[in-house]
Design a protein around this motif. Structure first.
Motif, mmCIF file in Angstrom:
data_model
loop_
_atom_site.group_PDB
_atom_site.id
_atom_site.type_symbol
_atom_site.label_atom_id
_atom_site.label_comp_id
_atom_site.label_asym_id
_atom_site.label_seq_id
_atom_site.Cartn_x
_atom_site.Cartn_y
_atom_site.Cartn_z
ATOM 1 N N ASN A 14 2.248 1.705 -3.477
ATOM 2 C CA ASN A 14 1.183 2.068 -4.415
ATOM 3 C C ASN A 14 0.706 3.500 -4.229
ATOM 4 O OD1 ASN A 14 0.991 -0.358 -5.873
ATOM 5 N ND2 ASN A 14 -0.217 -1.287 -4.240
ATOM 6 N N ASN A 15 0.836 4.033 -3.021
ATOM 7 C CA ASN A 15 0.373 5.391 -2.746
ATOM 8 C C ASN A 15 1.430 6.466 -2.963
ATOM 9 O OD1 ASN A 15 -2.249 4.598 -2.063
ATOM 10 N ND2 ASN A 15 -1.608 4.067 0.010
ATOM 11 N N TRP A 51 5.651 3.071 -12.716
ATOM 12 C CA TRP A 51 4.755 3.821 -11.838
ATOM 13 C C TRP A 51 3.357 3.913 -12.442
ATOM 14 C CZ3 TRP A 51 2.049 8.425 -12.469
ATOM 15 C CH2 TRP A 51 1.466 8.952 -11.316
ATOM 16 N N ARG A 96 0.618 1.158 -11.700
ATOM 17 C CA ARG A 96 0.081 0.884 -10.367
ATOM 18 C C ARG A 96 -1.406 0.565 -10.440
ATOM 19 N NH1 ARG A 96 0.010 5.688 -7.495
ATOM 20 N NH2 ARG A 96 -0.230 6.558 -9.539
ATOM 21 N N PRO A 97 -1.947 -0.132 -9.496
ATOM 22 C CA PRO A 97 -1.339 -0.629 -8.265
ATOM 23 C C PRO A 97 -0.648 -1.979 -8.471
ATOM 24 C CG PRO A 97 -3.664 -1.142 -8.239
ATOM 25 C CD PRO A 97 -3.399 -0.366 -9.521
ATOM 26 N N ASP A 99 0.820 -1.213 0.000
ATOM 27 C CA ASP A 99 0.000 0.000 0.000
ATOM 28 C C ASP A 99 0.853 1.261 0.000
ATOM 29 O OD1 ASP A 99 -2.375 -1.388 -0.081
ATOM 30 O OD2 ASP A 99 -2.680 -1.338 2.093
#
Length: 171
Positions: free
Chosen positions: A5-6, A31, A34-35, A2
């Motif tokens: 991914n954030n 990038w 994602r995710p 997480d």
């Protein structure tokens, strides 16, 4: 995953931009995918981007790598990742004769192939690297591009593991 991914684009590039040595554009492409549900998926995305490149672009990735135990290592100018990897393989502690042998083979390799010899130093020690460098001089350019890229992907896997483990430790 997480936390990874954030990450905003700039932070993702800051953290993962050197997973492929001096090739932050690869991280930029990853990038956008994602995710990532798992570490395996993150690694697979890097591998897929690399595999999708033309032979010339793959050779370009290889050209971004420093010589093993070369001038950059001697002057402390390697990326932190490369410095640690070469140190772990014993390449920063070569004897004078090993240094000459490594430099000679590096020069022969670059003259033949047009890019530096790339091997996953963390998975090898200096004797295996010196021997492998000599053996791989017998290959064709196409074989060496593919072998070099396979080694790059091993490096990517280990660098990603380090970064993901560091991210998990902070959570």
């Amino acid at each position: 995953m997480d936390g990874i991914n954030n990450l905003k684009y700039d932070h993702f590039i800051e953290k993962f931009g050197n997973v492929v040595e001096h090739c932050p554009i690869i991280a930029a492409v990853v990038w956008a995918a994602r995710p990532f549900p798992s570490f395996a998926d993150l690694f697979d995305r890097f591998s897929t981007v690399i595999d999708s490149l033309s032979m010339e672009m793959k050779a370009g990735i290889l050209r971004c790598h420093p010589d093993l135990a070369g001038r950059l290592a001697a002057t402390g100018q390697l990326t932190p990742e490369s410095m640690g990897e070469q140190r772990a393989a014993g390449l920063l502690d070569l004897s004078p004769s090993e240094t000459v042998t490594m430099a000679t083979r590096n020069d022969q390799y670059k003259a033949k192939f047009g890019f530096p010899f790339v091997v996953c130093a963390r998975e090898n020690k200096k004797a295996a690297i010196l021997s492998g460098l000599e053996d791989r001089l017998l290959h064709s350019v196409d074989e060496e591009v593919q072998l070099g890229i396979d080694q790059v992907k091993n490096i990517v896997r280990l660098r990603l593991q380090d970064l993901v483990n560091m991210a998990d430790a902070r959570l």
